[in-house]
Design a protein around this motif. Structure first.
Motif, PDB file in Angstrom:
ATOM      1  N   MET A 234       0.833  -1.208   0.000  1.00 37.87           N
ATOM      2  CA  MET A 234       0.000   0.000   0.000  1.00 37.87           C
ATOM      3  C   MET A 234       0.862   1.249   0.000  1.00 37.87           C
ATOM      4  O   MET A 234       0.604   2.211  -0.726  1.00 37.87           O
ATOM      5  N   LEU A 261      -6.526   0.678  -9.092  1.00 37.02           N
ATOM      6  CA  LEU A 261      -6.554   0.538  -7.641  1.00 37.02           C
ATOM      7  C   LEU A 261      -7.732  -0.328  -7.230  1.00 37.02           C
ATOM      8  O   LEU A 261      -8.838  -0.155  -7.703  1.00 37.02           O
ATOM      9  N   SER A 265      -7.383  -1.034  -1.588  1.00 36.45           N
ATOM     10  CA  SER A 265      -6.271  -0.090  -1.532  1.00 36.45           C
ATOM     11  C   SER A 265      -6.771   1.348  -1.419  1.00 36.45           C
ATOM     12  O   SER A 265      -6.111   2.198  -0.848  1.00 36.45           O
ATOM     13  N   ASP A 268      -6.804   2.544   2.076  1.00 37.30           N
ATOM     14  CA  ASP A 268      -5.553   2.680   2.797  1.00 37.30           C
ATOM     15  C   ASP A 268      -5.201   4.156   2.977  1.00 37.30           C
ATOM     16  O   ASP A 268      -5.372   4.964   2.059  1.00 37.30           O
ATOM     17  N   VAL A 271      -2.687   5.655   0.398  1.00 32.70           N
ATOM     18  CA  VAL A 271      -3.267   5.763  -0.942  1.00 32.70           C
ATOM     19  C   VAL A 271      -4.315   6.875  -0.977  1.00 32.70           C
ATOM     20  O   VAL A 271      -4.365   7.668  -1.924  1.00 32.70           O
TER      21      VAL A 271
END
Lengths: 414, 413
Positions: A234, A261, A265, A268, A271
């Motif tokens: 990540m 993506l 993710s 996260d 991100v």
């Protein structure tokens, strides 16, 4: 009626100067998947297309083909290529010496320094190392490796630890890490240790602003993560996204990175931060950009560093056109990230942020004046016609920033 | 597969060979093209394939007569292609077809008039389709798919053959469109540039001479490229052309064009009628348009999130996101209208905190600094005429036309 349309000109962002630490930024695009410039040939039509076939088989085109097929494949191909190479390796032991010498004759090692350790064909040269040295300089292999000079996995783990705890400078660590990477590659070790090594090297490169090295590590990590090996995927997905955002003027690259993506993710933290930076850059929202810069997870701010100059210029240009009659420079210093403090608030307690901001403004042609209360203001109307982007003072004469080693050396302490 | 005797197989193969050589002798393009359309799954080709798999020695038959053997280089690999295709061996089918195609091209070049152009189109189409299927097979087996790229290289060769002064040159646009489809699928759209340049700048080509169907397809793809480059006036021109010249019954194609044309039109301030979205099933744009009409930033953001994957995949996400500024403009205009009703003399001054409040009412939490930044951007991009007074935190609007319409021009970048 002849149909014609003027060709769209490239946006002027391309010609603005890179941020200060970005000495070695030239190589950034090399590792990106999309070879964005096709040849601008002036030859006649038929000649162009008949020569297209010979182009199709040059090493550069083969390499581009490889990376194009990777995109088409969306990750499957990586696995495929690793498996394919592993099959080739069977029975290497018997043919070892013969194949090794055959390889030496047929290979031409590119010594430009930009070729990655991993690009050499190691299939036939896999070896089990016995060397016990924790500290070992990087020596590019020019012959079949001697097992006594290659370190086994246990030693490489210690070597990595040594590098991580070392107080020495970037060049030293880079050298040690390259050596570790080579030992791993030669022994075809692809596991969590390998991932940790590349992640460590990638992070150090980011901090040092060494983008070509960072790119090499990033592409190895992509492959390793795709194989299912655990790591900080990540964290690096965020870096990847930021690279595309901050360097590629290509909307298609950006959109395809975003569409790749996964739902997971996108949740996260790192991100999410990268995506928020993306939105800020796209809309020119400088307030948001510098807030994100101030509060960036991992090393996201190192990548944002590369865009700070551009964003500041965009912001001040915008302000010069929209504000009348003046703006206090203290306000500009605050919102454009000049007042970074370690405790997170943006109060410029020692006044250094204001000073830095004033210097920046002067360097960019801003018109400043003191008001009755002694506060310095930006004269927006005058500035809107006097602002400019200065030439980078640390540009190298021959244009290849990769070769500015001396300058780089003077910046890192021992 | 029904039982096929050797004799019957022999007869069918010979029949094919005769039809092939007759088609060439009589310059019968329509017949020839049917003999080459592998993926059409026509009964005659399928039965040919079955016959070949039974007979197993078609090469002997080809060599039997000069009438057939002169095309041996084309037919022999074509036969292998049909055999592999029939047994589901798509990689082998592609390789064999590629060989046949490469043998067909020089023959085509030597034929004087453009009689075989339709057949060439079929060859161009089939090589792309077979390449796609071969790549799917490769990917399924964990290998690297690279046949579509190869098909692209072949089509470049075909383009080269057609790029001359003779009547064959009208075929160049069809081949170009096949290349577009390949490059779009592979994601290597930058390669479109050189083909486009050839079509648009070479003197041998007159765009109006090309068949209408090809012009529509060409404008559709080049229009999409302009969307990627955010060159909205050009995108509007090209996609509108495609829409205007597309056959009205071809709803699927119209939908594809509208999918890109609508975001483009929105970017230059033109909204579509509701029935258009409904007729062509483009409901994903409904809320975007509502948001623009109402100045509802929250609705726009929700719409973008709801259809994010779809918009990203088609590549219009960034275009739609940029509509945010227009939504802000609409919101400010509404505030202005309300202020004007309450007190016309003071309407041209808008306090920043009023805007912050309006956004909070839309459940959007932005502080003064951020809203100030947005206002600065709106003024910078000429969506708001006026200036911002920092000290008093007031937007001073121009007394004349403070919220200029876009008038078919995109927002300044």
């Amino acid at each position: 009626m002849k149909f014609s349309l003027p060709e769209k000109k490239l946006p002027s962002k391309n010609t603005q100067r890179p941020a200060k630490r970005q000495h070695l930024a030239g190589g950034l695009n090399a590792a990106n998947n999309d070879a964005s410039s096709d040849s601008d040939k002036e030859q006649s039509l038929t000649a162009y297309y008949s020569s297209a076939i010979s182009i199709a088989n040059t090493p550069e085109e083969k390499k581009r083909r490889e990376s194009r097929s990777k995109r088409f494949e969306k990750g499957q191909g990586h696995r495929a290529e690793i498996n394919y190479l592993k099959q080739k390796n069977a029975g290497a032991g018997n043919l070892y010496s013969r194949r090794a010498s055959a390889l030496m004759i047929s290979k031409s090692f590119d010594d430009s320094g930009s070729k990655a350790v991993e690009d050499i064909d190691w299939d036939a040269l896999t070896v089990k190392g016995t060397c016990q040295e924790i500290e070992k300089r990087y020596l590019r292999l020019t012959s079949a490796p001697d097992p006594s000079s290659v370190r086994p996995e246990e030693v490489l783990e210690k070597a990595l630890l040594m590098v991580q705890n070392s107080q020495k400078n970037y060049l030293y660590k880079c050298d040690q890490l390259k050596s570790i990477r080579q030992d791993l590659t030669v022994q075809r070790i692809q596991n969590q240790l390998t991932v940790k090594v590349y992640e460590t090297h990638a992070r150090l490169s980011l901090e040092a602003g060494d983008l070509p090295e960072y790119n090499q590590c990033q592409s190895q990590l992509k492959t390793l993560y795709a194989e299912g090996i655990e790591g900080c995927d990540m964290e690096f997905a965020a870096y990847n996204l930021l690279c595309v955002i901050l360097h590629s003027n290509n909307n298609r690259d950006l959109v395809s990175s975003m569409s790749r993506l996964t739902e997971g993710s996108k949740k996260d933290k790192a991100v999410k931060h990268a995506l928020a930076v993306r939105a800020a850059v796209t809309s020119g929202n400088y307030v948001m950009f510098f807030r994100l810069y101030e509060d960036a997870p991992n090393l996201n701010s190192c990548l944002m560093d590369l865009y700070v100059e551009k964003m500041r210029y965009r912001a001040v240009s915008c302000m010069s056109r929209s504000y009348r009659p003046t703006i206090p420079v203290s306000y500009i210093a605050r919102v454009l990230g000049f007042c970074r403090t370690s405790d997170g608030n943006d109060e410029d307690s020692d006044g250094s942020g204001l000073v830095e901001c004033l210097e920046w403004m002067k360097a960019h042609g801003a018109c400043l004046a003191s008001d009755d209360g002694g506060e310095i203001q930006l004269d927006t109307k005058a500035s809107s016609s006097s602002l400019y982007m200065p030439e980078p003072e640390d540009a190298v004469a021959h244009g290849d920033a990769n070769l500015a080693v001396n300058d780089f050396l003077t910046r890192t302490s021992l | 597969m029904a039982y096929l005797s050797m004799g019957e197989a022999h007869r069918r193969i010979t029949e094919y060979l005769n039809r092939f050589s007759d088609a060439v002798s009589f310059q019968d393009g329509a017949s020839l093209k049917q003999l080459l359309s592998v993926s059409s799954n026509s009964p005659s080709l399928l039965s040919l394939a079955d016959s070949l798999n039974v007979f197993q020695d078609a090469n002997r038959l080809i060599k039997q007569s000069e009438k057939y053997s002169q095309f041996g280089e084309i037919i022999a690999p074509f036969f292998r292609c049909m055999q592999s295709y029939r047994t589901g061996n798509l990689l082998d089918a592609y390789h064999a077809f590629e060989k046949a195609a490469n043998a067909f091209l020089p023959e085509f070049r030597n034929w004087e008039s453009a009689w075989a152009l339709e057949a060439l189109y079929v060859v161009a189409y089939e090589i792309r389709i077979l390449a796609e299927r071969a790549d799917r097979e490769l990917a399924f087996n964990g290998k690297s798919p690279e046949k579509l790229k190869g098909a692209g290289s072949f089509l470049m060769k075909v383009f080269g053959v057609l790029a001359g002064k003779g009547p064959k040159r009208v075929g160049a646009l069809y081949v170009t469109c096949q290349l577009f489809k390949i490059y779009f699928k592979l994601g290597t759209v930058n390669l479109c540039r050189s083909v486009i340049r050839s079509i648009e700048t070479a003197r041998i080509f007159d765009f109006e001479e090309f068949p209408k169907r090809d012009k529509v397809t060409y404008m559709y793809y080049t229009g999409r490229l302009e969307v990627f480059n955010e060159n909205f006036p050009a995108a509007d021109h090209k996609l509108s052309y495609a829409l205007m010249h597309c056959h009205p019954h071809n709803e699927a194609n119209i939908r594809m064009i509208l999918k890109y044309l609508i975001p483009v039109k929105l970017s230059i301030g033109i909204l579509p009628k509701d029935w258009l979205l409904e007729k062509y099933g483009l409901v994903e744009y409904n809320n975007v348009i509502q948001a623009l009409k109402r100045g509802d930033l929250r609705l726009l953001r929700e719409a973008l999130q709801e259809h994010e994957d779809r918009f990203l995949r088609s590549g219009v996400f960034l275009v739609l996101e940029k509509l945010e500024l227009q939504v802000y403009q609409r919101l400010l205009k509404k505030i202005y209208i309300i202020q004007k009703q309450r007190d016309p003399s003071k309407a041209h001054q808008m306090k920043l905190e009023v805007i912050v409040k309006a956004l909070k009412w839309l459940e959007i939490d932005m502080d003064l600094d951020e809203v100030e930044c947005i206002v600065a951007i709106l003024i910078y991009k000429n969506l708001v005429k006026g200036y911002f007074a920092h000290k008093s935190k007031v937007v001073v609007l121009s007394k004349q036309d403070p919220f200029p319409k876009l008038n078919s021009k995109p927002v300044n970048s």
